[in-house]
Design a protein around this motif. Structure first.
Motif, PDB file in Angstrom:
ATOM      1  N   ALA A  29       0.773  -1.541  -0.212  1.00 11.51           N
ATOM      2  CA  ALA A  29       0.074  -0.016  -0.194  1.00 11.51           C
ATOM      3  C   ALA A  29       0.684   0.869   0.299  1.00 11.51           C
ATOM      4  CB  ALA A  29      -0.826  -0.013   1.764  1.00 11.51           C
ATOM      5  N   SER A  30       1.873   0.978   1.116  1.00  9.35           N
ATOM      6  CA  SER A  30       2.691   2.755   1.294  1.00  9.35           C
ATOM      7  C   SER A  30       4.010   2.651  -0.580  1.00  9.35           C
ATOM      8  CB  SER A  30       3.293   2.835   1.942  1.00  9.35           C
ATOM      9  OG  SER A  30       4.957   1.629   2.127  1.00  9.35           O
ATOM     10  N   ALA A  31       4.283   1.336  -1.213  1.00  7.58           N
ATOM     11  CA  ALA A  31       4.327   1.607  -2.180  1.00  7.58           C
ATOM     12  C   ALA A  31       3.606   2.262  -3.034  1.00  7.58           C
ATOM     13  CB  ALA A  31       5.104   0.274  -3.052  1.00  7.58           C
ATOM     14  N   VAL A  32       3.327   1.531  -3.240  1.00  4.43           N
ATOM     15  CA  VAL A  32       1.527   2.533  -5.070  1.00  4.43           C
ATOM     16  C   VAL A  32       1.621   4.032  -3.803  1.00  4.43           C
ATOM     17  CG1 VAL A  32      -0.619   2.220  -5.344  1.00  4.43           C
ATOM     18  CG2 VAL A  32       0.538   0.473  -5.043  1.00  4.43           C
ATOM     19  N   GLY A  37      -0.104   6.381  -7.058  1.00  6.03           N
ATOM     20  CA  GLY A  37      -1.470   5.303  -6.834  1.00  6.03           C
ATOM     21  C   GLY A  37      -2.009   6.187  -5.111  1.00  6.03           C
ATOM     22  N   LEU A  38      -3.036   5.107  -5.538  1.00  7.68           N
ATOM     23  CA  LEU A  38      -3.774   4.925  -4.335  1.00  7.68           C
ATOM     24  C   LEU A  38      -3.332   3.971  -3.225  1.00  7.68           C
ATOM     25  CD1 LEU A  38      -5.508   6.573  -1.975  1.00  7.68           C
ATOM     26  CD2 LEU A  38      -7.531   5.401  -3.051  1.00  7.68           C
ATOM     27  N   GLY A  39      -3.147   3.397  -2.679  1.00 12.16           N
ATOM     28  CA  GLY A  39      -2.856   1.709  -1.704  1.00 12.16           C
ATOM     29  C   GLY A  39      -3.727   1.924  -0.866  1.00 12.16           C
ATOM     30  N   LEU A  40      -4.106   0.294  -0.546  1.00 12.18           N
ATOM     31  CA  LEU A  40      -4.846  -0.285  -0.214  1.00 12.18           C
ATOM     32  C   LEU A  40      -4.767  -1.565   0.893  1.00 12.18           C
ATOM     33  CD1 LEU A  40      -8.298  -0.222  -2.409  1.00 12.18           C
ATOM     34  CD2 LEU A  40      -7.735   1.759  -0.361  1.00 12.18           C
ATOM     35  N   LYS A  57       2.055   1.012  10.455  1.00 11.12           N
ATOM     36  CA  LYS A  57       3.743   0.554   9.044  1.00 11.12           C
ATOM     37  C   LYS A  57       3.548   1.711   8.249  1.00 11.12           C
ATOM     38  CE  LYS A  57       5.040  -2.951  11.452  1.00 11.12           C
ATOM     39  NZ  LYS A  57       5.531  -4.893  11.534  1.00 11.12           N
ATOM     40  N   CYS A  58       2.019   1.693   7.737  1.00  8.95           N
ATOM     41  CA  CYS A  58       1.805   2.533   6.797  1.00  8.95           C
ATOM     42  C   CYS A  58       1.840   4.545   6.681  1.00  8.95           C
ATOM     43  CB  CYS A  58       0.865   2.145   6.326  1.00  8.95           C
ATOM     44  SG  CYS A  58       0.677   2.962   4.263  1.00  8.95           S
ATOM     45  N   LYS A  59       1.268   4.124   7.737  1.00 10.17           N
ATOM     46  CA  LYS A  59       1.707   5.862   7.893  1.00 10.17           C
ATOM     47  C   LYS A  59       3.216   6.642   8.009  1.00 10.17           C
ATOM     48  CE  LYS A  59      -2.541   6.455  10.331  1.00 10.17           C
ATOM     49  NZ  LYS A  59      -3.193   7.122  11.850  1.00 10.17           N
ATOM     50  N   LYS A  60       4.048   5.569   8.908  1.00 14.27           N
ATOM     51  CA  LYS A  60       5.658   5.473   9.018  1.00 14.27           C
ATOM     52  C   LYS A  60       5.839   5.565   7.307  1.00 14.27           C
ATOM     53  CE  LYS A  60       5.933   4.669  13.509  1.00 14.27           C
ATOM     54  NZ  LYS A  60       6.649   3.881  14.373  1.00 14.27           N
ATOM     55  N   ASP A 288       5.882 -10.963 -15.695  1.00 12.17           N
ATOM     56  CA  ASP A 288       7.531 -10.819 -14.495  1.00 12.17           C
ATOM     57  C   ASP A 288       6.607  -9.956 -13.029  1.00 12.17           C
ATOM     58  OD1 ASP A 288       6.130  -8.164 -15.231  1.00 12.17           O
ATOM     59  OD2 ASP A 288       8.281  -7.910 -16.775  1.00 12.17           O
ATOM     60  N   ILE A 289       7.800 -10.267 -12.428  1.00 13.77           N
ATOM     61  CA  ILE A 289       8.023  -9.743 -10.763  1.00 13.77           C
ATOM     62  C   ILE A 289       8.002  -8.193 -10.862  1.00 13.77           C
ATOM     63  CG2 ILE A 289       7.996  -9.785  -8.345  1.00 13.77           C
ATOM     64  CD1 ILE A 289       7.383 -12.827  -9.180  1.00 13.77           C
ATOM     65  N   LYS A 290       7.539  -7.537 -10.281  1.00 14.79           N
ATOM     66  CA  LYS A 290       8.680  -6.303  -9.955  1.00 14.79           C
ATOM     67  C   LYS A 290       8.581  -5.419  -8.383  1.00 14.79           C
ATOM     68  CE  LYS A 290       7.973  -6.092 -15.807  1.00 14.79           C
ATOM     69  NZ  LYS A 290       7.407  -4.859 -16.925  1.00 14.79           N
ATOM     70  N   PRO A 291       9.003  -4.140  -8.804  1.00 16.58           N
ATOM     71  CA  PRO A 291       9.466  -3.499  -8.001  1.00 16.58           C
ATOM     72  C   PRO A 291       7.439  -2.555  -8.072  1.00 16.58           C
ATOM     73  CG  PRO A 291      11.043  -3.207  -8.920  1.00 16.58           C
ATOM     74  CD  PRO A 291      10.313  -4.078  -9.653  1.00 16.58           C
ATOM     75  N   VAL A 292       7.321  -2.161  -7.283  1.00 16.72           N
ATOM     76  CA  VAL A 292       5.882  -1.406  -7.657  1.00 16.72           C
ATOM     77  C   VAL A 292       6.160  -0.007  -8.297  1.00 16.72           C
ATOM     78  CG1 VAL A 292       4.189   0.324  -6.077  1.00 16.72           C
ATOM     79  CG2 VAL A 292       4.165  -2.122  -5.678  1.00 16.72           C
ATOM     80  N   SER A 293       6.778   0.880  -7.784  1.00 16.41           N
ATOM     81  CA  SER A 293       6.904   1.867  -9.058  1.00 16.41           C
ATOM     82  C   SER A 293       7.650   1.700 -10.374  1.00 16.41           C
ATOM     83  CB  SER A 293       8.271   2.683  -8.336  1.00 16.41           C
ATOM     84  OG  SER A 293       9.765   1.913  -8.476  1.00 16.41           O
ATOM     85  N   GLN A 294       7.694   0.553 -10.565  1.00 12.98           N
ATOM     86  CA  GLN A 294       8.744   0.286 -12.191  1.00 12.98           C
ATOM     87  C   GLN A 294       6.999   0.000 -12.845  1.00 12.98           C
ATOM     88  OE1 GLN A 294      11.149  -2.484 -12.750  1.00 12.98           O
ATOM     89  NE2 GLN A 294      10.454  -2.789 -15.091  1.00 12.98           N
TER      90      GLN A 294
END
Length: 313
Positions: A29-32, A37-40, A57-60, A288-294
Motif C-alpha cells: 500500500a505505501s509503495a503504491v 496511486g492509491l494504496g489499500l 506502519k503504512c503511516k510511517k 514478470d515480478i517487478k517493483p511497484v514503482s516500475q
C-alpha cells in the motif's frame, strides 16, 4: 493527470491498488501511494490488532493518502471499523456486503467511502447509501466476484449511464492501454489487483507470485458460486472442487471441502497443491515480478502514449 478520482483521493494518478487478502499489506500500500496511486491495505485477512499494526506502519512509510479495504462479510467488521476510526484512516473501500451499514458512520467521521459492486443494481444501491465513488468490477477479476458474470467492458458503460458519482473500473486491467480503454468507456480511474500481486512489495508468497506469472489463457476459472464466487488458478484443490460440483452435492459439502485457511495456505504460505489461489484472468498477460514503482511508471507511460495516438480522446 487530474480528474474526479485524483481530486477525490488527492493522488497523482487515477490508479488504485486492490485491497486483496494475504497480498495487500502496508509495504504494498505505501509503495503504491508513494508512486502516485492509491494504496489499500486489505483488512479481509487481518485481525483487528494486525490491521492496526499495518495502518501504523503504512503511516510511517508514506505521507501520501492510503486507505483500507473492508469486506463487510468479515466476522470482526465492528472491531475492524473501530480500529479504522481510532487510527484516523481517511479512505475506506467496502465490498461484499450492504454499504448502507457503515457508509453514514464513516462519512460522519470525515472518511471518503468507496464501494465495490458487480452490477448496475448494486451500483445504484451504493450510490443511494451515500458513497463517494463506486468500483465496478467485472467477471474477469480475481478473488470474490459477482454471480452475474458481466465483463468489465460491458459493466462500465452500463453503470456509467446510471450513476452520477465517480466510477472506477476493475477486473482484467493491468496495462496502460487497458486503463485508457476503461476510461474511454466512462471510468474515471482504474483499480488493479492481479498486477500488484506480482510485485516485489506484495506480501504474497514468492511461489504464488511465480505461479501467477506462469499462468496462461484459461488457467483461471470462477467457481464456488453456491458459496461466494471466487476466481481461482487451476491446481489440485481446484480440481477437487470441480469433481465435487460435477456430482450431486450440498452447500455443506462445499463448505467442508473448503474448510478454513485455504487462501492463506495458498497465497501467503505458497501451498500450490491444496491452497486456494485467487487471481484474475489478466494473469495470463502478466509475465514478470517487478517493483511497484516500475509497474506504475510503465502503466502511466503506456497510457500517455496510447492516449496521444488517439486524437480527440
Amino acid at each position: 493527470m487530474t480528474n474526479k478520482i485524483t481530486r477525490l483521493y488527492n493522488i497523482q494518478y487515477p490508479v488504485i491498488q486492490g485491497g486483496m487478502v494475504w497480498t495487500s499489506g502496508w509495504k504494498l500500500a505505501s509503495a503504491v501511494s508513494n508512486t502516485g496511486g492509491l494504496g489499500l491495505i486489505g483488512a479481509g485477512s487481518m485481525y483487528p490488532d494486525l490491521l492496526r499494526e499495518h495502518i501504523q506502519k503504512c503511516k510511517k512509510a508514506t505521507d501520501k493518502p492510503f486507505g483500507v479495504n473492508v469486506p463487510l462479510i468479515y466476522p470482526h467488521v465492528n472491531e475492524i471499523m473501530k480500529v479504522i476510526l481510532e487510527e484516523d484512516v481517511k479512505i475506506v473501500f467496502t465490498s461484499a456486503g450492504n454499504p448502507s451499514t457503515w457508509t453514514s458512520k464513516l462519512k460522519e467521521n470525515g472518511i471518503k467511502v468507496t464501494h465495490v459492486v458487480s452490477s448496475v443494481k448494486f451500483a445504484l444501491k451504493a450510490q443511494s447509501a451515500g458513497v463517494d465513488a463506486i468500483v465496478a468490477e467485472g467477471f474477469e477479476a480475481g478473488g470474490h466476484n459477482g454471480r452475474e458474470e458481466t465483463t468489465t467492458f460491458v459493466l462500465i458503460p452500463m453503470v456509467k449511464e446510471k450513476i452520477t458519482i465517480p466510477l472506477i473500473a476493475a477486473g482484467g486491467i493491468a496495462t496502460g492501454k487497458a486503463m485508457l480503454a476503461a476510461m474511454i468507456l466512462g471510468a474515471d480511474g482504474v483499480q488493479m489487483g492481479s498486477r500488484f500481486v506480482a510485485s516485489e512489495e506484495a506480501s504474497s508468497h514468492i511461489k504464488f507470485k511465480q505461479k501467477v506469472v506462469e499462468a496462461g489463457e484459461g488457467d483461471t476459472k470462477l467457481t464456488l458460486k453456491e458459496l461466494t464466487p471466487v476466481r481461482l488458478l487451476k491446481n489440485p484443490f481446484f480440481n477437487e472442487i470441480q469433481e465435487l460440483t460435477g456430482k450431486p452435492h450440498t452447500v455443506e459439502d462445499l463448505q467442508n471441502l473448503l474448510g478454513k485457511g485455504r487462501a492463506r495456505s495458498g497465497m501467503m504460505e505458497g501451498n500450490l497443491e491444496t491452497g486456494e489461489l485467487e487471481i484474475g484472468q489478466i494473469s495470463g498477460l502478466i509475465t514478470d515480478i517487478k517493483p511497484v514503482s516500475q509497474i506504475i511508471n510503465e502503466i502511466i507511460t503506456e497510457f500517455t502514449i496510447a492516449k496521444q495516438s488517439l486524437p480527440g480522446i
